[in-house]
Design a protein around this motif. Structure first.
Motif, PDB file in Angstrom:
ATOM      1  N   GLY A  72       0.824  -1.203   0.000  1.00  0.00           N
ATOM      2  CA  GLY A  72       0.000   0.000   0.000  1.00  0.00           C
ATOM      3  C   GLY A  72       0.856   1.251   0.000  1.00  0.00           C
ATOM      4  N   VAL A  73       0.231   2.373  -0.338  1.00  0.00           N
ATOM      5  CA  VAL A  73       0.971   3.634  -0.388  1.00  0.00           C
ATOM      6  C   VAL A  73       1.331   4.105   1.029  1.00  0.00           C
ATOM      7  CG1 VAL A  73       0.750   6.090  -0.970  1.00  0.00           C
ATOM      8  CG2 VAL A  73       0.081   4.338  -2.631  1.00  0.00           C
ATOM      9  N   ILE A  74       0.403   3.954   1.956  1.00  0.00           N
ATOM     10  CA  ILE A  74       0.720   4.425   3.313  1.00  0.00           C
ATOM     11  C   ILE A  74       1.811   3.565   3.967  1.00  0.00           C
ATOM     12  CG2 ILE A  74      -0.259   4.782   5.651  1.00  0.00           C
ATOM     13  CD1 ILE A  74      -0.715   7.060   3.524  1.00  0.00           C
ATOM     14  N   PRO A  75       1.731   2.217   3.879  1.00  0.00           N
ATOM     15  CA  PRO A  75       2.876   1.444   4.379  1.00  0.00           C
ATOM     16  C   PRO A  75       4.190   1.851   3.710  1.00  0.00           C
ATOM     17  CG  PRO A  75       1.057  -0.029   3.793  1.00  0.00           C
ATOM     18  CD  PRO A  75       0.614   1.358   3.450  1.00  0.00           C
TER      19      PRO A  75
ATOM     20  N   VAL B 135      -4.882  17.635   4.981  1.00  0.00           N
ATOM     21  CA  VAL B 135      -4.469  16.547   4.098  1.00  0.00           C
ATOM     22  C   VAL B 135      -4.819  15.196   4.729  1.00  0.00           C
ATOM     23  CG1 VAL B 135      -2.073  16.231   4.944  1.00  0.00           C
ATOM     24  CG2 VAL B 135      -2.588  15.854   2.518  1.00  0.00           C
ATOM     25  N   TYR B 136      -4.876  14.176   3.884  1.00  0.00           N
ATOM     26  CA  TYR B 136      -5.180  12.793   4.277  1.00  0.00           C
ATOM     27  C   TYR B 136      -4.493  12.461   5.620  1.00  0.00           C
ATOM     28  CZ  TYR B 136      -5.555   7.710   3.589  1.00  0.00           C
ATOM     29  OH  TYR B 136      -5.822   6.380   3.728  1.00  0.00           O
ATOM     30  N   THR B 137      -5.303  12.130   6.610  1.00  0.00           N
ATOM     31  CA  THR B 137      -4.829  12.010   7.993  1.00  0.00           C
ATOM     32  C   THR B 137      -3.620  11.086   8.189  1.00  0.00           C
ATOM     33  OG1 THR B 137      -7.185  12.188   8.469  1.00  0.00           O
ATOM     34  CG2 THR B 137      -5.735  11.745  10.334  1.00  0.00           C
TER      35      THR B 137
ATOM     36  N   HIS C 172      -4.834  16.205  -4.651  1.00  0.00           N
ATOM     37  CA  HIS C 172      -4.858  16.401  -3.208  1.00  0.00           C
ATOM     38  C   HIS C 172      -6.176  15.941  -2.560  1.00  0.00           C
ATOM     39  CE1 HIS C 172      -3.352  18.523   0.428  1.00  0.00           C
ATOM     40  NE2 HIS C 172      -4.628  18.511   0.707  1.00  0.00           N
ATOM     41  N   ASN C 173      -6.049  15.038  -1.613  1.00  0.00           N
ATOM     42  CA  ASN C 173      -7.158  14.628  -0.751  1.00  0.00           C
ATOM     43  C   ASN C 173      -7.012  15.360   0.573  1.00  0.00           C
ATOM     44  OD1 ASN C 173      -8.870  13.312   1.043  1.00  0.00           O
ATOM     45  ND2 ASN C 173      -7.802  11.349   0.972  1.00  0.00           N
ATOM     46  N   PRO C 174      -7.946  16.182   1.035  1.00  0.00           N
ATOM     47  CA  PRO C 174      -9.343  16.279   0.588  1.00  0.00           C
ATOM     48  C   PRO C 174      -9.694  17.495  -0.269  1.00  0.00           C
ATOM     49  CG  PRO C 174      -9.158  17.278   2.750  1.00  0.00           C
ATOM     50  CD  PRO C 174      -7.765  16.861   2.342  1.00  0.00           C
TER      51      PRO C 174
ATOM     52  N   ALA D  57       6.175  11.688  -3.425  1.00  0.00           N
ATOM     53  CA  ALA D  57       4.977  12.091  -4.172  1.00  0.00           C
ATOM     54  C   ALA D  57       3.937  10.976  -4.076  1.00  0.00           C
ATOM     55  CB  ALA D  57       5.328  12.373  -5.622  1.00  0.00           C
ATOM     56  N   ASP D  58       2.856  11.256  -3.364  1.00  0.00           N
ATOM     57  CA  ASP D  58       1.739  10.298  -3.283  1.00  0.00           C
ATOM     58  C   ASP D  58       0.780  10.640  -4.421  1.00  0.00           C
ATOM     59  OD1 ASP D  58      -0.689   9.051  -2.812  1.00  0.00           O
ATOM     60  OD2 ASP D  58      -0.604   9.292  -0.634  1.00  0.00           O
ATOM     61  N   GLU D  59       0.801   9.819  -5.455  1.00  0.00           N
ATOM     62  CA  GLU D  59      -0.031  10.078  -6.639  1.00  0.00           C
ATOM     63  C   GLU D  59      -1.125   9.023  -6.788  1.00  0.00           C
ATOM     64  OE1 GLU D  59       2.574  10.871  -9.969  1.00  0.00           O
ATOM     65  OE2 GLU D  59       3.530  12.531  -8.888  1.00  0.00           O
ATOM     66  N   ILE D  60      -1.599   8.526  -5.655  1.00  0.00           N
ATOM     67  CA  ILE D  60      -2.605   7.459  -5.696  1.00  0.00           C
ATOM     68  C   ILE D  60      -3.880   7.908  -6.416  1.00  0.00           C
ATOM     69  CG2 ILE D  60      -3.721   7.922  -3.474  1.00  0.00           C
ATOM     70  CD1 ILE D  60      -3.709   4.856  -2.981  1.00  0.00           C
ATOM     71  N   TRP D  61      -4.141   9.232  -6.414  1.00  0.00           N
ATOM     72  CA  TRP D  61      -5.365   9.744  -7.045  1.00  0.00           C
ATOM     73  C   TRP D  61      -5.152  10.171  -8.493  1.00  0.00           C
ATOM     74  CZ3 TRP D  61     -10.131   9.391  -4.986  1.00  0.00           C
ATOM     75  CH2 TRP D  61     -10.258   9.196  -3.601  1.00  0.00           C
ATOM     76  N   ARG D  62      -4.020   9.874  -9.067  1.00  0.00           N
ATOM     77  CA  ARG D  62      -3.667  10.492 -10.358  1.00  0.00           C
ATOM     78  C   ARG D  62      -4.664  10.202 -11.476  1.00  0.00           C
ATOM     79  NH1 ARG D  62       1.310   6.767 -12.769  1.00  0.00           N
ATOM     80  NH2 ARG D  62       0.100   4.861 -12.824  1.00  0.00           N
TER      81      ARG D  62
ATOM     82  N   THR E  73      -5.337   0.724  -7.256  1.00  0.00           N
ATOM     83  CA  THR E  73      -6.381   0.307  -6.315  1.00  0.00           C
ATOM     84  C   THR E  73      -7.456   1.364  -6.096  1.00  0.00           C
ATOM     85  OG1 THR E  73      -4.917   1.009  -4.526  1.00  0.00           O
ATOM     86  CG2 THR E  73      -4.924  -1.341  -5.086  1.00  0.00           C
ATOM     87  N   LYS E  74      -7.037   2.624  -5.995  1.00  0.00           N
ATOM     88  CA  LYS E  74      -8.022   3.701  -5.798  1.00  0.00           C
ATOM     89  C   LYS E  74      -8.864   3.847  -7.060  1.00  0.00           C
ATOM     90  CE  LYS E  74      -7.843   5.800  -2.527  1.00  0.00           C
ATOM     91  NZ  LYS E  74      -8.644   5.522  -1.313  1.00  0.00           N
ATOM     92  N   THR E  75      -8.203   3.810  -8.189  1.00  0.00           N
ATOM     93  CA  THR E  75      -8.858   4.021  -9.483  1.00  0.00           C
ATOM     94  C   THR E  75      -9.938   2.978  -9.762  1.00  0.00           C
ATOM     95  OG1 THR E  75      -6.645   4.658 -10.212  1.00  0.00           O
ATOM     96  CG2 THR E  75      -8.328   4.384 -11.925  1.00  0.00           C
TER      97      THR E  75
HETATM   98  C1  LIG Z   1      -3.766  10.425  -0.532  1.00  0.00           C
HETATM   99  C2  LIG Z   1      -3.939   8.988  -0.174  1.00  0.00           C
HETATM  100  N1  LIG Z   1      -2.854   8.199  -0.045  1.00  0.00           N
HETATM  101  C3  LIG Z   1      -2.961   6.897   0.279  1.00  0.00           C
HETATM  102  C4  LIG Z   1      -4.200   6.326   0.498  1.00  0.00           C
HETATM  103  C5  LIG Z   1      -4.289   4.886   0.920  1.00  0.00           C
HETATM  104  O1  LIG Z   1      -3.477   4.124   0.141  1.00  0.00           O
HETATM  105  P1  LIG Z   1      -3.178   2.577   0.504  1.00  0.00           P
HETATM  106  O2  LIG Z   1      -4.497   1.930   0.771  1.00  0.00           O
HETATM  107  O3  LIG Z   1      -2.506   2.082  -0.730  1.00  0.00           O
HETATM  108  O4  LIG Z   1      -2.287   2.615   1.681  1.00  0.00           O
HETATM  109  C6  LIG Z   1      -5.351   7.096   0.361  1.00  0.00           C
HETATM  110  C7  LIG Z   1      -6.681   6.508   0.600  1.00  0.00           C
HETATM  111  O5  LIG Z   1      -7.679   7.167   0.596  1.00  0.00           O
HETATM  112  C8  LIG Z   1      -5.217   8.465   0.023  1.00  0.00           C
HETATM  113  O6  LIG Z   1      -6.278   9.256  -0.106  1.00  0.00           O
END
Ligand SMILES: Cc1ncc(COP(=O)(O)O)c(C=O)c1O
Length: 393
Positions: free
Chosen positions: A95-98, A120-122, A172-174, A200-205, A235-237
């Motif tokens: 995952g991106v957060i790990p 920003v994303y907590t 950017h989330n949110p 660079a967290d581009e999970i929402w790209r 995964t987000k997409t």
């Molecule tokens: C900006 C951002 N990064 C990471 C994640 C979670 O990513 P992962 O589930 O791959 O850890 C989210 C989930 O909403 C997110 O909004």
């Protein structure tokens, strides 16, 4: 449209966090869930087919990863963003957060400072604080319904020699910004000048609306790419976040090796049988589905904006350029955060994310997830209206 995003999806027995942990988080099970960032749409049939094929093999032992897995991500990135990633820089991670948390652990020490842009994303702040690093906030500025970067503050804070890393959320989330080339260049040059590295967290790209364009900060120049570690996923997409698979691209071989080594020590380097086939099918066969999803989501965004303007004018809508998250400004109601949450829960019967959970800059705001069939968006809006009307009366 080939795909039906209006379909009524029942997630009540789906073990869904969004639907089944409402009581745990809000103290009331009977709320309409528009909080957690996943979608109430079935994933693409092309992905389901790949997973069904795997299921039909009836054996789910350890899987090896073919070259075609990383190639699918490289091809997607090239085709949609014109950015050539060398597959040799890529690592699979759960995952991106790990990934971000591990980068913080491996490449910083306890006195190092790491900057994020609230609201920003907590979990960004958690990856810093829970790893005992020092958090530095470069708050975004809301100006006439749009968020911008406070570059003066950013530059001042970047001069601190203890500031080592900057975590970028793009899109950017949110707040829904898709940062422009000019903004990204300015930001990257401040980082280059002050020896600050970029995650660079581009999970929402992939979730970006028509008038906007996602640009990978690392694609701007070789120099910028060299100071950046880029994270993304399918995964987000494609609404497969529970399958837990993401990508991270390292330019520096020593960092690539350290990260890989750590995954090896933890024995989490492999894909599982389902994310292996789902992610590759998403990138190779999911583009039509995504294009239709984006049209549907953008129509939801427009619907919310129009409804609120006409029916709940006290709320200001921050229109997203990307993401399926609407950032709603309730500050005109002059309620404190607890009262705002109470009213939405008790009068509106709706579960939304509290703005202040993204940092105090989010006080008075609420995040609404609109990645659901239109009828659910309509229901959510009527509940928000009911909550606001109960205050105005
Ligand atoms: C900006 C951002 N990064 C990471 C994640 C979670 O990513 P992962 O589930 O791959 O850890 C989210 C989930 O909403 C997110 O909004």
């Amino acid at each position: 449209m080939i795909y039906n995003f209006d379909k009524n999806v029942d997630r009540s027995k789906n073990n869904s966090v969004k639907w089944e942990e409402i009581g745990l988080n809000f103290g009331d099970n009977d709320l309409l869930p528009m909080w957690v960032a996943d979608m109430d749409f079935e994933t693409a049939p092309e992905i389901l087919e790949a997973m069904n094929n795997k299921l039909n093999q009836k054996i789910f032992g350890y899987v090896s990863r073919p070259d075609s897995y990383f190639e699918s991500a490289v091809n997607w990135t090239q085709k949609r963003y014109g950015y050539d990633i060398d597959p040799k820089t890529l690592i699979h991670s759960p995952g991106v957060i790990p990934t971000i948390s591990l980068i913080v652990r491996l490449f910083t020490s306890e006195n190092d400072k790491i900057m994020i842009q609230n609201p920003v994303y907590t979990p960004f702040s958690n990856t810093v604080k829970l790893n005992n690093r020092k958090l530095v906030i470069n708050s975004l500025i809301e100006k006439d319904g749009k968020y911008i970067i406070d570059f003066e503050d950013l530059e001042n804070k970047a001069k601190d020699p203890d500031l080592k890393w900057f975590i970028l959320c793009n899109p950017h989330n949110p707040v829904g910004r898709v940062w422009t080339k000019e903004e990204l260049e300015k930001l990257a040059h401040i980082c280059l000048k002050n020896d600050v590295r970029i995650i660079a967290d581009e999970i929402w790209r992939d979730i970006v609306y028509k008038k906007h364009k996602h640009i990978s900060i690392a694609s701007l120049s070789k120099e910028i790419e060299d100071i950046t570690i880029t994270c993304f996923s399918a995964t987000k997409t494609f609404n497969i976040a529970g399958l837990q698979a993401s990508f991270v691209s390292f330019q520096r071989i020593e960092e690539f090796n350290s990260f890989n080594k750590e995954l090896e020590i933890l024995d989490i380097r492999r894909n599982n049988p389902f994310n292996l086939v789902a992610v590759e099918a998403a990138f190779n066969k999911g583009e039509e589905w995504l294009n239709e999803l984006l049209e549907y989501l953008e129509a939801n965004v427009d619907y919310v904006e129009k409804y609120i303007k006409e029916n709940v004018p006290k709320i200001n809508v921050i229109k997203p350029e990307g993401t399926y998250l609407m950032w709603l400004d309730f500050r005109n109601l002059k309620l404190d955060n607890d009262e705002l949450s109470r009213v939405l829960k008790e009068e509106g019967k709706i579960a939304l994310s509290n703005g202040y959970s993204f940092g105090e800059e989010g006080s008075g705001f609420v995040r609404m997830n609109i990645a659901c069939p239109r009828y659910m968006v309509e229901e959510g809006l009527s509940r928000i209206k009911k909550a606001v009307d109960s205050i105005i009366k």
